[in-house]
Motif scaffolding. Sequence first.
Motif, short mmCIF file in Angstrom:
data_model
loop_
_atom_site.label_atom_id
_atom_site.label_comp_id
_atom_site.label_asym_id
_atom_site.label_seq_id
_atom_site.Cartn_x
_atom_site.Cartn_y
_atom_site.Cartn_z
N UNK A 126 0.84 -1.21 0.00
CA UNK A 126 0.00 0.00 0.00
C UNK A 126 0.87 1.25 0.00
N UNK A 127 0.45 2.25 -0.74
CA UNK A 127 1.12 3.54 -0.74
C UNK A 127 0.10 4.63 -0.42
N UNK A 128 0.56 5.83 -0.06
CA UNK A 128 -0.39 6.92 0.21
C UNK A 128 -1.18 7.36 -1.02
N UNK A 129 -0.81 6.85 -2.19
CA UNK A 129 -1.45 7.30 -3.43
C UNK A 129 -2.40 6.25 -4.01
N UNK A 130 -2.59 5.13 -3.33
CA UNK A 130 -3.42 4.06 -3.89
C UNK A 130 -4.85 4.52 -4.16
N UNK A 131 -5.47 5.17 -3.20
CA UNK A 131 -6.86 5.59 -3.38
C UNK A 131 -6.98 6.61 -4.51
N UNK A 132 -6.03 7.52 -4.58
CA UNK A 132 -6.04 8.54 -5.64
C UNK A 132 -5.90 7.90 -7.02
N UNK A 133 -4.98 6.96 -7.14
CA UNK A 133 -4.78 6.30 -8.43
C UNK A 133 -6.01 5.48 -8.82
N UNK A 134 -6.59 4.78 -7.86
CA UNK A 134 -7.78 3.99 -8.16
C UNK A 134 -8.94 4.88 -8.58
N UNK A 183 -3.32 0.79 -8.93
CA UNK A 183 -2.18 1.23 -8.13
C UNK A 183 -1.00 0.26 -8.15
N UNK A 184 -1.27 -1.03 -8.09
CA UNK A 184 -0.19 -2.02 -8.09
C UNK A 184 0.56 -2.00 -9.41
N UNK A 185 -0.17 -1.84 -10.52
CA UNK A 185 0.47 -1.81 -11.83
C UNK A 185 1.32 -0.55 -12.00
N UNK A 186 0.81 0.58 -11.52
CA UNK A 186 1.58 1.83 -11.61
C UNK A 186 2.86 1.73 -10.78
N UNK A 187 2.74 1.19 -9.58
CA UNK A 187 3.91 1.06 -8.72
C UNK A 187 4.94 0.11 -9.34
N UNK A 188 4.48 -0.99 -9.93
CA UNK A 188 5.40 -1.93 -10.57
C UNK A 188 6.13 -1.27 -11.73
N UNK A 189 5.42 -0.45 -12.49
CA UNK A 189 6.05 0.24 -13.60
C UNK A 189 7.08 1.25 -13.11
N UNK A 190 6.75 1.98 -12.05
CA UNK A 190 7.69 2.93 -11.47
C UNK A 190 8.95 2.21 -10.99
N UNK A 191 8.78 1.08 -10.34
CA UNK A 191 9.94 0.34 -9.86
C UNK A 191 10.82 -0.13 -11.02
N UNK A 192 10.21 -0.53 -12.10
CA UNK A 192 10.99 -0.93 -13.28
C UNK A 192 11.73 0.27 -13.86
N UNK A 230 11.31 6.31 -3.80
CA UNK A 230 12.73 6.52 -3.55
C UNK A 230 13.00 6.92 -2.10
N UNK A 231 12.13 7.75 -1.53
CA UNK A 231 12.43 8.41 -0.26
C UNK A 231 11.53 7.99 0.90
N UNK A 232 10.49 7.24 0.61
CA UNK A 232 9.59 6.81 1.66
C UNK A 232 8.93 7.99 2.36
N UNK A 233 8.75 7.87 3.66
CA UNK A 233 8.05 8.91 4.42
C UNK A 233 8.92 10.14 4.71
N UNK A 234 10.16 10.14 4.20
CA UNK A 234 11.01 11.33 4.40
C UNK A 234 10.67 12.44 3.42
N UNK A 235 9.85 12.16 2.43
CA UNK A 235 9.47 13.19 1.45
C UNK A 235 8.12 13.80 1.82
N UNK A 236 8.00 15.09 1.58
CA UNK A 236 6.74 15.80 1.77
C UNK A 236 6.37 16.47 0.45
N UNK A 237 5.13 16.25 0.01
CA UNK A 237 4.65 16.85 -1.24
C UNK A 237 3.60 17.90 -0.89
#
Length: 295
Positions: free
Chosen positions: A1-9, A15-24, A72-79
């Motif tokens: 789960x990421x903080x963006x799952x609900x937004x992407x859905x 969300x899982x497909x987007x995250x997998x693509x980002x990781x690639x 890349x940064x986990x919870x250390x990033x603020x948007x």
Amino acid sequence: MTPYDDELAAAGLDPAAVLAQIREALAEDLPAGDVTSLATIAAEAQGTGVFAAREAGVVAGLGVAALVFHEVMGDTVTVTDRVPDGTRVEPGDVVMRVSGPTRGLLTAERTALNYASHLSGVATATSHWVEALSGTRAQVLDTRKTLPTYRALQKYAVRCGGGVNHRFSLSDRAMVKDNHVVAAGGVVPAFQAVRAAYPDLRVEVEVTDLDQLRELLDVGCTEILLDNMDSATLAEAVRLNDARGPAGRATLEASGGLTLERAREVAETGVDFISVGALTHSVKVFDLGLDLSEG
């Protein structure tokens, strides 16, 4: 789960497909870390990256870009200050700020920009067609001419620009094209073969002349693609279609050889849709930049 799952859905993305693509995508850049940032930036350094538009257009993919930084940064990033996808912007407008460890910001920068710049380019190109068709009944459609593995994201960006999605795959709708017509022995046999095999599936048939259009209208085809027709022929196709009355009328899609300069002329023939492969297959990236400030 990421903080963006609900937004992407909510945006119609997996969300899982987007995250997998980002990781690639990140794996291409980081087989052994960001050596330049590791060498030049202190581990404790903090900074803020400001995403700003360098041209006018419509932004899309900012949530995907934000997810890149989070990966890349986990919870250390603020948007902060992120504008909604689909927002029209002008040069100099700030569309997002990301704050956190400077190393992480620069490590994620290019991948994040690649997503946001490309998807904003798709949204901006789509918006130009939407503007050209304003006041007519025609809507702009995308096609399956998408970058491999980018289809869902590109079609999302089309929606951000005000366009409409065509089919997503070879399974969710039947599209009878010229080669199918040749193989089946005509537009009507091809249409009827698909209808018999998949009675509950939407079927669209491509025609290249008015005789084929008449044949399909006579057998109740309700979605017809008018391929590479000049404006006079398109107008006559609309007239023939409208003469059938509301109950017998098909939706008509114009396609092939269309340009933005000709868009209005084609829309004014009365077609329902104009499909444009260039929205996704050859779009110009949108000029987004990220400027870093430390501290």
